[in-house]
Design a protein around this motif. Sequence first.
Motif, PDB file in Angstrom:
ATOM      1  N   ASP A  80       5.372   3.456  -9.421  1.00  0.00           N
ATOM      2  CA  ASP A  80       4.151   2.718  -8.566  1.00  0.00           C
ATOM      3  C   ASP A  80       4.721   1.958  -7.206  1.00  0.00           C
ATOM      4  O   ASP A  80       3.842   2.302  -6.433  1.00  0.00           O
ATOM      5  CB  ASP A  80       3.899   1.588  -9.458  1.00  0.00           C
ATOM      6  CG  ASP A  80       2.758   1.856 -10.663  1.00  0.00           C
ATOM      7  OD1 ASP A  80       2.284   2.939 -10.629  1.00  0.00           O
ATOM      8  OD2 ASP A  80       2.681   1.085 -11.484  1.00  0.00           O
ATOM      9  N   ASN A 114       5.743   7.032   1.730  1.00  0.00           N
ATOM     10  CA  ASN A 114       4.896   8.030   0.902  1.00  0.00           C
ATOM     11  C   ASN A 114       3.304   8.291   1.290  1.00  0.00           C
ATOM     12  O   ASN A 114       2.883   9.303   1.646  1.00  0.00           O
ATOM     13  CB  ASN A 114       4.916   7.652  -0.501  1.00  0.00           C
ATOM     14  CG  ASN A 114       4.394   8.844  -1.611  1.00  0.00           C
ATOM     15  OD1 ASN A 114       4.897  10.008  -1.575  1.00  0.00           O
ATOM     16  ND2 ASN A 114       3.334   8.437  -2.526  1.00  0.00           N
ATOM     17  N   LYS A 115       2.903   7.277   1.809  1.00  0.00           N
ATOM     18  CA  LYS A 115       1.620   7.111   2.492  1.00  0.00           C
ATOM     19  C   LYS A 115       1.704   7.967   3.603  1.00  0.00           C
ATOM     20  O   LYS A 115       0.731   8.834   4.206  1.00  0.00           O
ATOM     21  CB  LYS A 115       1.104   5.778   2.738  1.00  0.00           C
ATOM     22  CG  LYS A 115       0.759   4.993   1.374  1.00  0.00           C
ATOM     23  CD  LYS A 115       0.155   3.652   1.667  1.00  0.00           C
ATOM     24  CE  LYS A 115      -0.115   3.032   0.577  1.00  0.00           C
ATOM     25  NZ  LYS A 115      -0.513   1.535   0.802  1.00  0.00           N
ATOM     26  N   ARG A 133       5.077   5.378  -4.960  1.00  0.00           N
ATOM     27  CA  ARG A 133       3.578   5.829  -4.619  1.00  0.00           C
ATOM     28  C   ARG A 133       3.001   5.041  -3.666  1.00  0.00           C
ATOM     29  O   ARG A 133       2.278   5.742  -2.686  1.00  0.00           O
ATOM     30  CB  ARG A 133       2.681   5.912  -5.816  1.00  0.00           C
ATOM     31  CG  ARG A 133       1.697   7.127  -6.009  1.00  0.00           C
ATOM     32  CD  ARG A 133       0.715   6.710  -6.983  1.00  0.00           C
ATOM     33  NE  ARG A 133       1.217   7.365  -8.169  1.00  0.00           N
ATOM     34  CZ  ARG A 133       1.434   7.041  -9.518  1.00  0.00           C
ATOM     35  NH1 ARG A 133       0.648   5.729  -9.696  1.00  0.00           N
ATOM     36  NH2 ARG A 133       1.783   7.898 -10.395  1.00  0.00           N
ATOM     37  N   ASN A 134       3.082   3.782  -3.547  1.00  0.00           N
ATOM     38  CA  ASN A 134       2.304   2.809  -2.699  1.00  0.00           C
ATOM     39  C   ASN A 134       3.274   2.669  -1.542  1.00  0.00           C
ATOM     40  O   ASN A 134       2.786   1.698  -0.640  1.00  0.00           O
ATOM     41  CB  ASN A 134       2.068   1.508  -3.213  1.00  0.00           C
ATOM     42  CG  ASN A 134       0.950   1.860  -4.497  1.00  0.00           C
ATOM     43  OD1 ASN A 134       0.046   2.596  -4.220  1.00  0.00           O
ATOM     44  ND2 ASN A 134       1.199   1.247  -5.661  1.00  0.00           N
ATOM     45  N   SER A 135       4.306   3.202  -1.350  1.00  0.00           N
ATOM     46  CA  SER A 135       5.381   2.959  -0.313  1.00  0.00           C
ATOM     47  C   SER A 135       4.805   3.594   1.159  1.00  0.00           C
ATOM     48  O   SER A 135       4.169   4.423   1.073  1.00  0.00           O
ATOM     49  CB  SER A 135       6.919   3.208  -0.383  1.00  0.00           C
ATOM     50  OG  SER A 135       6.722   4.782  -0.482  1.00  0.00           O
ATOM     51  N   ASN A 136       5.157   3.031   2.226  1.00  0.00           N
ATOM     52  CA  ASN A 136       4.858   3.618   3.505  1.00  0.00           C
ATOM     53  C   ASN A 136       5.361   4.728   3.608  1.00  0.00           C
ATOM     54  O   ASN A 136       4.504   5.797   4.046  1.00  0.00           O
ATOM     55  CB  ASN A 136       5.454   2.537   4.542  1.00  0.00           C
ATOM     56  CG  ASN A 136       4.393   1.349   4.846  1.00  0.00           C
ATOM     57  OD1 ASN A 136       3.451   1.493   4.912  1.00  0.00           O
ATOM     58  ND2 ASN A 136       5.084   0.316   5.317  1.00  0.00           N
TER      59      ASN A 136
END
Length: 482
Positions: free
Chosen positions: A324, A332-333, A327-330
């Motif tokens: 989680d 990754n985005k 997935r929400n890390s900078n």
Amino acid sequence: MQRSKIADILREEPVNSEVLVKGWVKAFRNNQFIALNDGSTASNLQVVVDFERFDAATLDRIKFGACISATGTLVESQGKGQKVELKTEVLEILGDCNPDEYPLQPKKQSPEFLRENAHLRFRTNTFSAVFRIRHALAYAIHKFFNDRGFCYLHTPIITASDAEGAGEMFRVTTLSMENPPRTESGEINFKEDFFGKSTNLTVSGQLEAELGALALGAVYTFGPTFRAENSNTTRHLAEFWMIEPEVAFNDLRDNMDLAEDMLRYVINYALEHCADDLKILEDRLTEEEKTKPQDQRSELSLTEKLKFVSENEFIRLTYTEAIDILRNSNPNKKGKFQFPVEGWGTDLQSEHERYLVEKHFKKPVILTNYPAAIKAFYMRQDEPLEGVPGPTVSAMDILFPGIGEIVGGSQREERYDRLVNRMREMHIPEEELYWYLDTRRFGTCPHAGFGLGFERLVLFVTGMTNIRDVIAFPRYPGSAEF
RNA sequence: GCUCCCUUAGCUCAGUCGGUUAGAGCGGCGGACUGUUAAUCCGUAGGUCCAAGGUUCAAGUCCUUGAGGGAGCGCCA
């Protein structure tokens, strides 16, 4: 007269007494001052010679690296930089060292060059410090376990089991390679081999350690381990030393507590007992950092880094929670990861582990409850967890900054039926591991353990960057020199 | 196994766009100095530019192949 160790002289400072020292010349300054090191400590003893009292031929042989013996009176130093020094009366050259041919020099030499001269690199400040610390850590590990009632178990180095599932193995055989005996169907007949079966070097003592734990209660192994993987990295060796504790009645949480306590204990031991050697490595590291671009420099010095680990609790989180966060890390985005974090179930890449440890938490992390599909057969199957998409096991990996995985362990599957089912799913031959399964048939109990890569620990504590520089004579693909 | 980088004096490294005689520091050697801290100062020697092949009037520099080394990835401790 009995030889004194330089470590003892510098500690006790027996001024005005007669002492005999032997060691290797680190520097000869001003035709008067020998910096002498005998390996007992990182520090040198200043041996002072009155050049008018010794013949020039002898003085000429005092070269960097030469081995000498000196007798004289220990006096308070007349110069700055050291408290005491030896006023030499008798000087003997034990071993000459021709500077034209001697590869080492009193200057910074690259780790790569010294690795190619591994038979001599103990003589450098850096490597003598590394190997004294390596010794101290090994001792601290034994002391930690001994003080807690663990039994040191020597598990076999040659094993007939190829079911350990921890990678490629080195074969051990006395059969002729040119003309091995064959069976009627043409395969190599290992019944004629030394042990009457196919054998290899061990990749882990864990399965045998479990057998010990289920009687002795708490055991640990500390021995050589062999992996024939074609791994070319700064943190893999083909021959390395592994510590594998195994404890009856421990669950996953106990296992994490034990690993965390042990790592803290041995790091503190090094901080308390290896200050001089750590200073040398810290200074070395600080110099090295200066050559890096500003944004890649470490904020902490070596001892600060060690204290930080020993004084802070490790972060504990599940694989699912880690996914989680990732997935929400900078990165990754923004698509910065080479391997984007997509779904639950795949193994973490080292860039993901590094992000968690070095960027997100900035401290050691223990990841638990990995998907069963990516972990070994012997790990205990979890009851289905709420909000978790698939089956998990009671595994734990400890991740350190710069090193990655330093510990891998789990609570073991103690339930016979569950274990057998899992082995069948993963095509592990039951017949070969009948002895392992017997522990689950007769008086089984919950138990847990882990493996600690000793060289990875030494790597972390010394601040060295390549694992080949924290073992005396490293073995890795294409290299078995010395 | 995959990707990228490196290989120049004993060691660490510089060498511009392909251009004439290959550069420094340290180390060595010779000398000076003599309470130095990787001592300092003066002088001096030291090169198969990793190897083989190629392009070019000209290669340390460009291309190909090979060897050795490093870093990253995968496998894991």
